[in-house]
Write a protein that holds these residues in place. Structure first.
Motif, mmCIF file in Angstrom:
data_model
loop_
_atom_site.group_PDB
_atom_site.id
_atom_site.type_symbol
_atom_site.label_atom_id
_atom_site.label_comp_id
_atom_site.label_asym_id
_atom_site.label_seq_id
_atom_site.Cartn_x
_atom_site.Cartn_y
_atom_site.Cartn_z
ATOM 1 N N UNK A 136 9.788 2.712 -15.595
ATOM 2 C CA UNK A 136 10.154 3.394 -16.819
ATOM 3 C C UNK A 136 10.326 4.970 -16.441
ATOM 4 N N UNK A 137 9.959 5.603 -15.398
ATOM 5 C CA UNK A 137 10.152 6.817 -15.063
ATOM 6 C C UNK A 137 8.817 7.480 -14.775
ATOM 7 N N UNK A 138 7.617 6.905 -15.341
ATOM 8 C CA UNK A 138 6.411 7.536 -15.189
ATOM 9 C C UNK A 138 6.030 7.974 -13.777
ATOM 10 N N UNK A 139 5.473 9.038 -13.351
ATOM 11 C CA UNK A 139 4.968 9.669 -12.248
ATOM 12 C C UNK A 139 3.843 8.780 -11.663
ATOM 13 N N UNK A 140 3.886 8.382 -10.594
ATOM 14 C CA UNK A 140 2.814 7.447 -10.083
ATOM 15 C C UNK A 140 1.442 8.356 -9.915
ATOM 16 N N UNK A 141 1.511 9.537 -9.559
ATOM 17 C CA UNK A 141 0.325 10.471 -9.780
ATOM 18 C C UNK A 141 -0.467 10.606 -11.124
ATOM 19 N N UNK A 142 0.629 11.049 -12.040
ATOM 20 C CA UNK A 142 0.202 11.145 -13.431
ATOM 21 C C UNK A 142 -0.481 9.883 -14.106
ATOM 22 N N UNK B 295 -2.013 7.532 -12.510
ATOM 23 C CA UNK B 295 -3.149 7.048 -11.637
ATOM 24 C C UNK B 295 -4.413 8.014 -12.278
ATOM 25 N N UNK B 296 -3.887 9.195 -12.374
ATOM 26 C CA UNK B 296 -5.046 10.473 -12.818
ATOM 27 C C UNK B 296 -5.584 9.920 -14.422
ATOM 28 N N UNK B 297 -4.629 9.458 -15.132
ATOM 29 C CA UNK B 297 -4.908 9.216 -16.527
ATOM 30 C C UNK B 297 -5.728 7.868 -16.705
ATOM 31 N N UNK C 110 -4.656 6.613 -2.153
ATOM 32 C CA UNK C 110 -4.957 6.374 -3.733
ATOM 33 C C UNK C 110 -6.404 7.084 -4.146
ATOM 34 N N UNK C 111 -7.362 6.509 -3.137
ATOM 35 C CA UNK C 111 -8.670 7.043 -3.495
ATOM 36 C C UNK C 111 -8.867 8.539 -3.580
ATOM 37 N N UNK C 112 -8.170 9.202 -2.549
ATOM 38 C CA UNK C 112 -8.150 10.679 -2.411
ATOM 39 C C UNK C 112 -7.517 11.269 -3.859
ATOM 40 N N UNK C 113 -6.487 10.646 -4.284
ATOM 41 C CA UNK C 113 -5.933 11.254 -5.498
ATOM 42 C C UNK C 113 -6.627 10.925 -6.596
ATOM 43 N N UNK C 114 -7.170 9.914 -6.856
ATOM 44 C CA UNK C 114 -7.794 9.597 -7.955
ATOM 45 C C UNK C 114 -9.468 10.288 -8.179
ATOM 46 N N UNK D 270 -3.192 14.471 -3.294
ATOM 47 C CA UNK D 270 -2.216 13.394 -2.816
ATOM 48 C C UNK D 270 -1.608 13.610 -1.646
ATOM 49 N N UNK D 271 -2.044 12.878 -0.295
ATOM 50 C CA UNK D 271 -1.540 12.803 0.846
ATOM 51 C C UNK D 271 -0.616 11.717 0.771
ATOM 52 N N UNK D 272 0.831 11.898 1.078
ATOM 53 C CA UNK D 272 1.746 10.887 1.213
ATOM 54 C C UNK D 272 1.696 10.330 2.450
ATOM 55 N N UNK D 273 1.497 9.016 2.235
ATOM 56 C CA UNK D 273 1.338 8.027 3.430
ATOM 57 C C UNK D 273 2.441 7.792 4.392
ATOM 58 N N UNK D 274 2.285 8.331 5.800
ATOM 59 C CA UNK D 274 3.539 8.080 6.598
ATOM 60 C C UNK D 274 3.352 6.875 7.078
#
Length: 462
Positions: free
Chosen positions: A203-209, A211-213, A276-280, A285-289
């Motif tokens: 639906x367009x929700x940012x993944x990081x937003x 997860x943090x909520x 994901x653990x680092x972000x939460x 957020x470190x984008x995985x390569x």
């Protein structure tokens, strides 16, 4: 003076002769036994498969025919070496890929074998994605190359051939059924527990937003799903490394493919989980390569599923269907292997005191002619949809998700002609549970408060 010189010359001659003789070995007195000291021996280890591949690449780069010395006799017999140069046969390599992965050493009918999965681009020919090795006379030799075939060629030849080989091998056929159950289990785990996140992203929700909520409990649902799936991939990999011997090279290559699929799947999942653990935990957020790993994984997964789909559709030889069930959320996962028998309506295992460990109930849930199997084990329910030649895992619960069910479940009419549903009451007695199929043909799991519990609540309110 002359007399002294005459004495000195014979002495010198004797000294020279004594120095020219081989000196006797040192002797070590060991009590009553005299042991001659033995000089250290030198053991020369054969070049590793990687060293052989790199040496071959270097010789091929110089178009040196001595590169033929590094290939097996069987492989050499299949090549037109008399009329073509090495680069005409093997192509001109852009570079050697040292970042691939070497599989474990396995035993086959021809001896010890291993494979190196990589990506080697060639000027005129398709890229090489696998180098096979065989141990011959204590020396590793190249026994063949795997290449990226066009999709239509791969479908019509390789996949069809491998599916037929699997159907002819009871051992590999059984194991491939088990691997498919575990793969489908991972897929169900992801779909069920990542449904909200996937819907939000769609639906367009940012993944990081998103997860943090999340509340800690909601985030834990995602985290334990990752851990469970990693454990199932590890089971696939571990099982592929033991129990296979004397198989044709093509089947060993197929087993290595699904082992590699499991290893890369777990690796990618672990990298994503750490990000994901680092972000939460820290908001970073470190984008995985993992683009390259995902590309390789997509190829292995598509190849495995193509062969597996044919095997699942054509296996009319297996009298029972093996399934591997898992439970828990920590590695190693608890597991039990069951052979589902379509000729038995009710299968179960009890412990020494008569308590049911697992139970598999045959019941027609979706209205076709192939009954489903509902299994209870370790507080979890598993729904296997019946097929003309076996079963397919389509739904399950997970530990700590209302999973404390009573093992004595039964079936009853569902209200739709030709369909039934499985019913059972929770141990606490507060809810009754119903498992069947919806009108759209999807598994449907629901619960209602039991009549006894409802009466008690009504009395308390009065």
């Amino acid at each position: 003076m002359t007399k002294l010189l005459c004495i000195s010359i014979p002495a010198a001659v004797l000294l020279i002769l004594a120095c020219g003789e081989e000196s006797p070995p040192d002797v070590i007195d060991a009590g009553d036994t005299v042991v001659a000291e033995v000089s250290d021996s030198v053991i020369v280890l054969p070049d590793s498969p990687m060293e052989v591949a790199l040496d071959f690449s270097n010789r091929l780069g110089m178009n040196d025919p001595s590169c033929y010395e590094l290939i097996s006799t069987g492989f050499a017999d299949s090549l037109p070496m008399d009329s073509l140069s090495p680069q005409q046969i093997f192509g001109r390599w852009r570079a050697f890929d040292a970042g691939g992965r070497l599989t474990s050493i396995l035993e086959s009918t021809g001896g010890m074998i291993t494979s190196y999965y990589c990506t080697i681009r060639r000027m005129e020919l398709p890229a090489i994605n696998r180098i096979d090795f065989i141990l011959a006379d204590d020396t590793w030799l190249i026994d063949g190359f795997g290449v990226d075939l066009p999709r239509d060629t791969e479908d019509s030849l390789t996949i069809e051939q491998l599916a037929n080989l699997v159907l002819q091998s009871p051992q590999v056929r059984r194991e491939m059924h088990v691997v498919r159950v575990l793969y489908d289990d991972c897929l169900i785990d992801s779909i069920q527990n990542y449904a909200s996140l996937n819907a939000a992203a769609a639906s367009g929700t940012d993944f990081r937003d998103f997860l943090l909520d999340l509340q800690p409990g909601s985030y834990a649902v995602l985290a334990v799903s990752n851990i469970r799936r990693a454990g199932k991939f590890q089971i696939i990999k571990d099982r592929a490394e033991i129990g296979f011997s004397g198989l044709p090279t093509d089947l060993m290559s197929l087993i290595n493919i699904w082992k590699e699929m499991a290893w890369i799947s777990k690796s990618v999942l672990s990298i994503r989980h750490e990000a994901m653990q680092g972000l939460y935990a820290g908001g970073i957020w470190n984008e995985p390569n993992i683009a390259e790993e995902e590309e390789r994984l997509a190829g292995f997964r598509e190849f495995f599923l193509s062969v597996s789909d044919l095997v699942e559709a054509r296996d009319s030889l297996s009298r029972t269907y093996p399934v591997l069930l898992t439970s828990g959320s920590n590695e190693p996962l608890a597991q039990v292997e069951i052979d589902l028998d379509p000729h038995q309506l009710d299968q179960k295992m009890e412990n020494d005191v008569g308590i049911i460990i697992w139970r598999a109930l045959a019941v027609e849930l979706n209205g076709d002619s192939d009954p489903e199997r509902v299994i209870y084990w370790a507080g979890n329910l598993y729904l296997f949809e019946g097929t003309p030649v076996g079963y397919r895992l389509v739904w399950r619960t997970f530990e700590n998700y209302d999973s404390n069910y009573h093992s004595d479940f039964v079936s009853q009419p569902s209200g739709i002609e030709g369909r039934r549903e499985v019913t059972f009451t929770g141990v606490e007695g507060a809810y009754e549970y119903f498992l069947g199929y919806s009108d759209s043909g999807e598994p449907l799991f629901r619960r209602i408060r039991s009549m006894t519990e409802s009466s008690q609540l009504l009395e308390e309110q009065l």
